[in-house]
Design an enzyme around this catalytic site. Sequence first.
Site, mmCIF file in Angstrom:
data_model
loop_
_atom_site.group_PDB
_atom_site.id
_atom_site.type_symbol
_atom_site.label_atom_id
_atom_site.label_comp_id
_atom_site.label_asym_id
_atom_site.label_seq_id
_atom_site.Cartn_x
_atom_site.Cartn_y
_atom_site.Cartn_z
ATOM 1 N N ASP A 274 48.324 34.412 96.973
ATOM 2 C CA ASP A 274 47.847 34.965 95.712
ATOM 3 C C ASP A 274 48.220 36.442 95.644
ATOM 4 O O ASP A 274 49.093 36.892 96.392
ATOM 5 C CB ASP A 274 46.337 34.734 95.545
ATOM 6 C CG ASP A 274 45.500 35.407 96.630
ATOM 7 O OD1 ASP A 274 46.012 36.299 97.329
ATOM 8 O OD2 ASP A 274 44.315 35.040 96.788
ATOM 9 N N SER B 288 38.629 39.615 103.668
ATOM 10 C CA SER B 288 39.031 38.311 103.140
ATOM 11 C C SER B 288 40.140 37.647 103.938
ATOM 12 O O SER B 288 40.358 36.443 103.810
ATOM 13 C CB SER B 288 39.482 38.453 101.686
ATOM 14 O OG SER B 288 40.503 39.421 101.565
ATOM 15 N N HIS C 197 46.708 37.868 99.313
ATOM 16 C CA HIS C 197 46.567 37.178 100.603
ATOM 17 C C HIS C 197 47.795 36.358 100.992
ATOM 18 O O HIS C 197 48.484 35.816 100.126
ATOM 19 C CB HIS C 197 45.337 36.259 100.553
ATOM 20 C CG HIS C 197 44.092 36.989 100.180
ATOM 21 N ND1 HIS C 197 43.589 36.988 98.887
ATOM 22 C CD2 HIS C 197 43.271 37.764 100.914
ATOM 23 C CE1 HIS C 197 42.496 37.735 98.848
ATOM 24 N NE2 HIS C 197 42.283 38.220 100.062
#
Length: 367
Positions: free
Chosen positions: A332, A41, A335
């Site tokens: 978040d 991600s 990340h």
Amino acid sequence: MDDRKELMLSRLWRTAFIIASMYVDAQNAQLVPALFIFGDSLVDVGNNNHILLSLVKANFPHNGVDYPAGKATGRFSNGLNSADFVGQKLGFGGSPLPYLSLQGQANFSSSILNGVNFASGGAGILDENSGGSLSMNKQVEYYATVYGNLAAQLGSAEAEKLVAKSLFVVVVGSDDLFSYFKSNSKLQAKYTPQQYVDLLISTLKAQLERIYNLGARRIVSVGVGTVGCCPSQRSQKNKTGDCVEEVNNLARDFNDALKSLLSSQLTPNLQGFTYAFCNTYGVTSSYFQNPSVYGFKDVVNACCGAGKLNARVPCLPVVKYCSNRGEYLFWDLYHPTQIVSQMLVDAFYEGSVDQVSPINVKQLIST
């Protein structure tokens, strides 16, 4: 004007320039023929949008609040991520397109000539750690398809030449470490930490060798960061909110083994293989140790989320997000913010040997 205000203004101008550059042609020629990105991600630019059953998605607000037009694209970020900044450094204007967005498209063959992004949020080195995401093995399979198409388009010799001069970026391992420490995981009962690291490295070795056998020669291998310090780990595993050292210890062990794999196993045995190892752990550790030096006000809480450290509820449209995103390390619960992604790529592109070794990315593409 004090130093802090000057730093914030500098960041605002830099972010404005980055966003504007997404809309104009790159002023510099491409420094490599193509860019191929593998990973999780941290560098996913929308592949998971196309995986129907995947729950690991970021194609909704508040993600992308600082992306052009405030658009949520599937990047796990308030704006651009590291894949975009690498692409900009190399003269592409941003990340290559996500592979799954190209499947079945009439322009597939022409679109892959400048590279492809295979990264998938939630991807692991091990298939069993990847859930519904594109595991590293699956990403390598897709790259094999792309390489076959390039050979059909250009001829084997030209395809081999293009790929050999291109840059390959691999950002993977964090999800495998998180999987080891999940409360319902059976991995700890099955493997000691050292056995688990050995399994990850042997699996990654086979994956990198396959990419090499499909023409890759210049590899940027990005080490795992201080993952025990991300809000998700701090909030769930430590009542005090401190970094979780057992997670960070495994990250350090993984990075040490990865560096050894690159220098002692792959380089001596793969002719023409060159690499840059990015010391994400070392660079991010400096952010935690001296946050104000780097312009950070908060290196503990997530900017977007709710609950303890803004990490008990993910960054969903129903929660709030901070206004001073340039002062936060984390967007978040997992990340980094856009500014952190940019700072990391800047460090790895032209950094010193304590940040990236044995050579930096700029030197790597000159080999």
